[in-house]
Design an enzyme around this catalytic site. Structure first.
Site, PDB file in Angstrom:
ATOM      1  CG  HIS A  49      -1.737  -1.232   1.360  1.00 38.66           C
ATOM      2  ND1 HIS A  49      -2.537  -1.693   0.339  1.00 38.66           N
ATOM      3  CD2 HIS A  49      -1.857  -2.126   2.374  1.00 38.66           C
ATOM      4  CE1 HIS A  49      -3.134  -2.807   0.730  1.00 38.66           C
ATOM      5  NE2 HIS A  49      -2.725  -3.104   1.943  1.00 38.66           N
ATOM      6  CG  ASP A  99      -4.075  -4.607   9.436  1.00 38.02           C
ATOM      7  OD1 ASP A  99      -4.517  -4.043   8.424  1.00 38.02           O
ATOM      8  OD2 ASP A  99      -3.014  -5.257   9.432  1.00 38.02           O
ATOM      9  CG  HIS A 122      -6.037  -6.229   1.209  1.00 47.37           C
ATOM     10  ND1 HIS A 122      -6.906  -5.444   1.931  1.00 47.37           N
ATOM     11  CD2 HIS A 122      -4.817  -6.050   1.771  1.00 47.37           C
ATOM     12  CE1 HIS A 122      -6.257  -4.835   2.889  1.00 47.37           C
ATOM     13  NE2 HIS A 122      -4.991  -5.176   2.818  1.00 47.37           N
ATOM     14  CG  ASP A 135      -5.447 -12.579   1.281  1.00 49.04           C
ATOM     15  OD1 ASP A 135      -5.455 -13.740   1.728  1.00 49.04           O
ATOM     16  OD2 ASP A 135      -5.045 -11.605   1.932  1.00 49.04           O
ATOM     17  CB  THR A 164      -6.931 -13.228  10.132  1.00 47.63           C
ATOM     18  OG1 THR A 164      -7.207 -11.984   9.504  1.00 47.63           O
ATOM     19  CG2 THR A 164      -8.035 -13.534  11.129  1.00 47.63           C
ATOM     20  CB  SER A 165      -4.320 -17.859  10.486  1.00 45.15           C
ATOM     21  OG  SER A 165      -5.412 -18.114   9.642  1.00 45.15           O
ATOM     22  CG  ASP A 209     -12.739 -20.780   7.054  1.00 46.17           C
ATOM     23  OD1 ASP A 209     -12.766 -19.670   6.497  1.00 46.17           O
ATOM     24  OD2 ASP A 209     -12.013 -21.037   8.032  1.00 46.17           O
TER      25      ASP A 209
END
Length: 594
Positions: free
Chosen positions: A59, A117, A231, A426, A471-472, A578
């Protein structure tokens, strides 16, 4: 979309790009190991509130390019499109609090509203508070392209409007404002800025095949995607529109307060309203074309809405790699704080990611002192927490063998996990889990289990925090931290199934504080909760693992309520489970020897 790059190694690309900032701005230094760009202590004129931000790479110039006098005190970078780990963020906060003049008035953390985040920065903030640091987090969700119905529990994504929060809060902190005032201003600005983006194409992530990152889902010539995320997430609609009609559609989403799904402005903005307009390049639009886009936006604001922006800021601030698109942000100045907000926006800053240049005096001072571009981070000498025996015993050899089998099961599942996450996310879930599993295996080879359960699990926590981002990684780190705390609370003796059940309950309770995910939301909780329930009921690890696998399989066809999958359209979720839940189920399968 081009899949050709001068640097195809994404890890090397991120590392060298961060290093380049120390070459172009003498005010900043780099902790390369933890991907932290921070202001040198000598660049502070006086004590001030420290401002910290960050997120996934890709970014730029956000966020590392905005470190320097007048804006950020430090920024933390993750891998491409993945959040940094909580350990990286904790190190950044520690770096700031150890500076001579910085952070003596507290640390304000500003992040965009993405699950990884929020979890990773939030966990670091909690650790900082526990250590006695005044720390607070402001979450920015300015994207109206994600309506209330679609966003659900997650809320709106953060995009380019975040930059206005950073600039205004950073300028206020640089003036020596009080902690409470900087925090209040950041919250007001975040609550009164709206943004929406549009793109002609998805982007390609260096080092990935085109069909692994979403960039292969090409768009027809003449088609534009409105509301596309930064993303590669899908937008709210695709349409064939020329620029005037496209801008008109985007401004309507921003300004139409009668739209109950996307009307996020607190008050309507009509003729005479004082606004700041930010037209942001997503990375791949030429400067020439950005000029034409900016002119069209300003013209329509004046002609259709009677709004003459008090400030027009156009350029490249929050990109999506080389995204062929742009975003429009509008800030309601009156509600954000009035004329003082404009003064803060105009205040000078010496950062490469904003329009103000670095002064001649700064360059001369840097040459005179003869400092290297890089210097060790202030946090390099952090002392690890002393490992205290807990007296809770387990069979070290058997436990290590079972954990090794579980980790190898996850590694073997990586191709499937990557494929699943490419469909509904993603594409980085499998790689992240594999990277973490390999790191833990290496750790076990070098540091075999001792037989003290709390000590052995505690030693795994920094390995997971340091190697698993996104996240994981945050969820596993939170769970493991709580697990260690619960194990240390058990009386000395053998670790029975009941001990594990109680520890798992504590870990799940900790997760519940940081994520609203529950069974049925299509997350790894759908595999974790059945495992915990069966283990509690029967004490049989094999049966618990089979319950976990069934829970993961049940996510196929389950519509996501949380995570990045919320933003991904289509029917792919009906075809694959998932990825996070499947990865955890594979781990439990290996652990149980199923």
């Amino acid at each position: 979309m081009s899949s050709r790059h001068f640097i195809d190694d994404a890890t090397h690309l991120v590392n060298t790009a961060l290093h380049s900032l120390t070459l172009t701005n003498p005010h900043v230094a780099l902790d390369a190991e933890h991907k932290i760009v921070y202001r040198r202590a000598s660049s502070y004129a006086a004590p001030q509130v420290a401002l910290l931000s960050g997120g996934g790479s890709g970014h730029e110039p956000s966020f590392a390019g905005m470190v320097g006098p007048g804006m950020l005190s430090a920024a933390v970078a993750g891998t491409v499109f993945a959040s940094p780990s909580a350990e990286q963020v904790r190190r950044a906060i520690l770096t700031l609090t150890r500076q001579d003049a910085a952070a003596t008035r507290g640390v304000l953390v500003v992040v965009m509203n993405y699950t990884g985040d929020v979890l990773n920065f939030g966990m670091a903030v909690e650790k900082a508070r526990a250590a006695g640091v005044d720390a607070e987090m402001v979450i920015v969700g300015d994207d109206v392209g994600v309506g209330r119905a679609q966003a659900g529990k997650v809320g709106r994504r953060g995009i380019a409007g975040t930059v206005l929060v950073l600039k205004i809060a950073g300028a206020m902190a640089a003036r020596g404002a009080a902690w409470e005032d900087v925090l209040a201003t950041a919250r007001r600005v975040a609550g009164n800025v709206v943004s929406v983006g549009a793109s002609l194409e998805h982007v390609h992530v260096p080092g990935r095949a085109a069909d692994e990152d979403g960039s292969g889902s090409g768009m027809a010539r003449g088609e534009v995607e409105i509301g596309m995320g930064i993303h590669n997430e899908a937008g709210c609609e695709k349409a064939r529109l020329e620029l005037p009609a496209l801008v008109g559609r985007m401004l309507a989403q921003l300004l139409d307060t009668s739209d109950k799904d996307r009307g996020f402005l607190v008050e309507p903005l009509g003729p005479g309203a004082t606004v700041v307009l930010l037209v942001n390049n997503l990375g791949g639009v030429s400067v020439l074309e950005m000029g034409g886009i900016t002119a069209e936006v300003v013209a329509q604001l004046r002609e259709r809405y009677g709004i003459r922006p008090a400030r027009v800021i156009a350029g490249t601030f929050m990109t999506s790699l080389n995204g062929m698109g742009f975003s429009i942000s509008l800030l309601d100045v009156r509600r954000a704080g009035g004329a003082s907000v404009l003064e803060l926006l105009d205040a000078p800053s010496e950062v490469t990611g904003w329009s103000a240049p670095i002064s001649t005096a700064t360059w001369e001072a840097a040459a005179a002192r003869g400092e290297e571009s890089d210097e060790p981070a202030a946090a390099a000498a952090v002392v690890q927490e002393e490992e205290k025996p807990s007296g809770l015993k387990h069979d070290a050899a058997a436990s290590q063998a079972a954990l090794t089998a579980a980790l190898k099961s996850v590694i073997a599942a990586e191709p499937d996990l990557t494929r699943y996450d490419t469909v509904v996310g993603d594409g980085d879930c499998g790689i992240g889990l594999k990277r973490g599993a390999e790191a833990v295996l290496k750790h076990l080879e070098e540091h075999p289990f001792t037989g003290d359960l709390a000590v052995d699990v505690a030693r795994l926590v920094p390995v997971v925090e340091g190697t698993m981002d996104g996240t994981s990684g945050a969820l596993y780190a939170i769970f493991l931290n709580a697990l260690v705390h619960a194990l240390r609370g058990q009386p000395p003796g053998e670790a029975t199934p009941q001990v594990w059940v109680q520890a798992f309950e504590a870990g799940f309770g900790a997760l519940s504080q940081y994520t609203p995910a529950r069974q049925g939301d299509r997350t790894l909780v759908d595999a974790l909760y059945p495992f915990m329930g069966e283990l509690m009921a029967s004490g049989d690890v094999r049966r618990a693992a089979r319950a976990s696998r069934a829970g993961a399989e049940a996510t196929k066809g389950m519509k996501a309520s949380l995570g990045r999958s919320v933003y991904v359209g289509g029917s792919g979720y009906e075809e694959v489970p998932d990825p996070g839940a499947w990865g955890l189920a594979c781990f439990f399968d290996g652990l149980a020897g199923n």
